[in-house]
Design a protein around this motif. Sequence first.
Motif, PDB file in Angstrom:
ATOM      1  N   SER A  48       0.831  -1.212   0.000  1.00 35.49           N
ATOM      2  CA  SER A  48       0.000   0.000   0.000  1.00 35.49           C
ATOM      3  C   SER A  48       0.860   1.256   0.000  1.00 35.49           C
ATOM      4  O   SER A  48       0.589   2.205  -0.733  1.00 35.49           O
ATOM      5  N   VAL A  49       1.901   1.262   0.833  1.00 33.33           N
ATOM      6  CA  VAL A  49       2.813   2.404   0.864  1.00 33.33           C
ATOM      7  C   VAL A  49       3.444   2.594  -0.507  1.00 33.33           C
ATOM      8  O   VAL A  49       3.504   3.715  -1.037  1.00 33.33           O
ATOM      9  N   ASN A  50       3.899   1.510  -1.123  1.00 38.90           N
ATOM     10  CA  ASN A  50       4.556   1.627  -2.417  1.00 38.90           C
ATOM     11  C   ASN A  50       3.588   2.054  -3.519  1.00 38.90           C
ATOM     12  O   ASN A  50       3.980   2.779  -4.443  1.00 38.90           O
ATOM     13  N   ALA A  51       2.335   1.658  -3.430  1.00 42.42           N
ATOM     14  CA  ALA A  51       1.333   2.120  -4.399  1.00 42.42           C
ATOM     15  C   ALA A  51       1.116   3.628  -4.249  1.00 42.42           C
ATOM     16  O   ALA A  51       1.045   4.358  -5.254  1.00 42.42           O
ATOM     17  N   ALA A  62       2.210   6.489  -7.075  1.00 44.82           N
ATOM     18  CA  ALA A  62       1.242   7.446  -7.617  1.00 44.82           C
ATOM     19  C   ALA A  62       1.778   8.880  -7.538  1.00 44.82           C
ATOM     20  O   ALA A  62       1.345   9.741  -8.307  1.00 44.82           O
ATOM     21  N   LYS A  63       2.699   9.130  -6.634  1.00 44.73           N
ATOM     22  CA  LYS A  63       3.291  10.464  -6.479  1.00 44.73           C
ATOM     23  C   LYS A  63       4.685  10.555  -7.103  1.00 44.73           C
ATOM     24  O   LYS A  63       5.380  11.549  -6.931  1.00 44.73           O
ATOM     25  N   GLY A  64       5.108   9.495  -7.793  1.00 47.13           N
ATOM     26  CA  GLY A  64       6.397   9.515  -8.478  1.00 47.13           C
ATOM     27  C   GLY A  64       7.590   9.176  -7.606  1.00 47.13           C
ATOM     28  O   GLY A  64       8.731   9.335  -8.038  1.00 47.13           O
ATOM     29  N   ALA A  65       7.354   8.707  -6.391  1.00 50.51           N
ATOM     30  CA  ALA A  65       8.456   8.314  -5.501  1.00 50.51           C
ATOM     31  C   ALA A  65       8.774   6.838  -5.707  1.00 50.51           C
ATOM     32  O   ALA A  65       7.883   6.038  -6.019  1.00 50.51           O
ATOM     33  N   GLY A  66      10.019   6.473  -5.519  1.00 46.38           N
ATOM     34  CA  GLY A  66      10.435   5.082  -5.669  1.00 46.38           C
ATOM     35  C   GLY A  66       9.900   4.199  -4.550  1.00 46.38           C
ATOM     36  O   GLY A  66       9.493   4.691  -3.494  1.00 46.38           O
ATOM     37  N   PRO A  67       9.892   2.893  -4.782  1.00 47.39           N
ATOM     38  CA  PRO A  67       9.385   1.957  -3.772  1.00 47.39           C
ATOM     39  C   PRO A  67      10.340   1.822  -2.585  1.00 47.39           C
ATOM     40  O   PRO A  67      11.536   2.073  -2.703  1.00 47.39           O
ATOM     41  N   LEU A  68       9.772   1.425  -1.465  1.00 47.35           N
ATOM     42  CA  LEU A  68      10.549   1.128  -0.264  1.00 47.35           C
ATOM     43  C   LEU A  68      10.720  -0.376  -0.145  1.00 47.35           C
ATOM     44  O   LEU A  68       9.893  -1.144  -0.637  1.00 47.35           O
ATOM     45  N   ASP A 119       1.935  16.397   7.592  1.00 44.68           N
ATOM     46  CA  ASP A 119       3.255  16.069   8.145  1.00 44.68           C
ATOM     47  C   ASP A 119       3.545  14.573   8.117  1.00 44.68           C
ATOM     48  O   ASP A 119       4.661  14.148   7.806  1.00 44.68           O
ATOM     49  N   THR A 120       2.561  13.740   8.428  1.00 37.42           N
ATOM     50  CA  THR A 120       2.783  12.298   8.392  1.00 37.42           C
ATOM     51  C   THR A 120       2.755  11.769   6.955  1.00 37.42           C
ATOM     52  O   THR A 120       3.497  10.846   6.622  1.00 37.42           O
ATOM     53  N   ARG A 121       1.942  12.373   6.102  1.00 37.97           N
ATOM     54  CA  ARG A 121       1.929  12.000   4.677  1.00 37.97           C
ATOM     55  C   ARG A 121       3.304  12.244   4.063  1.00 37.97           C
ATOM     56  O   ARG A 121       3.796  11.445   3.260  1.00 37.97           O
ATOM     57  N   ASP A 122       3.960  13.349   4.467  1.00 37.91           N
ATOM     58  CA  ASP A 122       5.290  13.646   3.938  1.00 37.91           C
ATOM     59  C   ASP A 122       6.308  12.562   4.285  1.00 37.91           C
ATOM     60  O   ASP A 122       7.216  12.287   3.502  1.00 37.91           O
ATOM     61  N   VAL A 123       6.162  11.933   5.436  1.00 34.88           N
ATOM     62  CA  VAL A 123       7.069  10.840   5.816  1.00 34.88           C
ATOM     63  C   VAL A 123       6.844   9.639   4.888  1.00 34.88           C
ATOM     64  O   VAL A 123       7.794   9.039   4.388  1.00 34.88           O
ATOM     65  N   VAL A 124       5.587   9.297   4.647  1.00 37.82           N
ATOM     66  CA  VAL A 124       5.264   8.158   3.775  1.00 37.82           C
ATOM     67  C   VAL A 124       5.788   8.397   2.362  1.00 37.82           C
ATOM     68  O   VAL A 124       6.326   7.490   1.724  1.00 37.82           O
ATOM     69  N   LEU A 125       5.639   9.616   1.871  1.00 38.77           N
ATOM     70  CA  LEU A 125       5.948   9.916   0.471  1.00 38.77           C
ATOM     71  C   LEU A 125       7.333  10.512   0.241  1.00 38.77           C
ATOM     72  O   LEU A 125       7.672  10.860  -0.895  1.00 38.77           O
ATOM     73  N   ASP A 126       8.159  10.626   1.286  1.00 35.95           N
ATOM     74  CA  ASP A 126       9.483  11.236   1.146  1.00 35.95           C
ATOM     75  C   ASP A 126      10.271  10.547   0.028  1.00 35.95           C
ATOM     76  O   ASP A 126      10.585   9.354   0.118  1.00 35.95           O
ATOM     77  N   PRO A 127      10.605  11.287  -1.041  1.00 39.06           N
ATOM     78  CA  PRO A 127      11.300  10.663  -2.174  1.00 39.06           C
ATOM     79  C   PRO A 127      12.719  10.206  -1.845  1.00 39.06           C
ATOM     80  O   PRO A 127      13.289   9.393  -2.575  1.00 39.06           O
ATOM     81  N   ASN A 128      13.294  10.697  -0.750  1.00 36.65           N
ATOM     82  CA  ASN A 128      14.649  10.286  -0.359  1.00 36.65           C
ATOM     83  C   ASN A 128      14.675   8.919   0.310  1.00 36.65           C
ATOM     84  O   ASN A 128      15.701   8.251   0.316  1.00 36.65           O
ATOM     85  N   ALA A 129      13.561   8.525   0.901  1.00 35.95           N
ATOM     86  CA  ALA A 129      13.508   7.246   1.621  1.00 35.95           C
ATOM     87  C   ALA A 129      13.616   6.082   0.632  1.00 35.95           C
ATOM     88  O   ALA A 129      13.073   6.127  -0.470  1.00 35.95           O
TER      89      ALA A 129
END
Length: 170
Positions: free
Chosen positions: A54-57, A61-67, A137-147
């Motif tokens: 779910s996190v990776n989906a 959707a926001k263009g961030a790589g998978p964890l 603020d918590t959404r930013d942690v989930v979607l952080d492109p650096n993670a």
Amino acid sequence: MKRMSVVMLCGLLALSACATSPAVQLGTDGKPLPQLYRINPGDEARISFRLLDSVNALRGAKGAGPLAFNAQLNAAAAAHARDMSVQNRPWHFGSDGSSPLVRVQRVDYPGRLYGELISETYQTELETLSAWMAQPDTRDVVLDPNAREIGFAWFQEPTGKIWWTMVTGG
């Protein structure tokens, strides 16, 4: 014989239509009250990978790589989930005063800590993720492109209360 089977099947279907399902309990806000989500032994992998997928989906959707799961981050998350239960409060500091950064250092995580999310709830992992996504603020942690890596764990008390912890790093 065939005719009798058909008559019996129709009778059973008619009786099953009469059965009532349990009424959903509503809160004062008119929304359904949460149901106890009991995590059974052996559910760990299913729950963990359902959250990861779910996190990776959401990230995709926001263009961030998978964890990917990291065992050290999982260990840091598990220790903090249990410790929050001992303290009986959801917060980012351990009972020994440790911060998220100290906890990932204790498990010898070689990467950089990007964020930690916590929750005290009776809800599922996906409902918890949804709540995290509802706040900037918590959404930013989930979607952080650096993670690039994730640790995820929980501790469920005998009462059913669940303490969730998610840690991201890279």
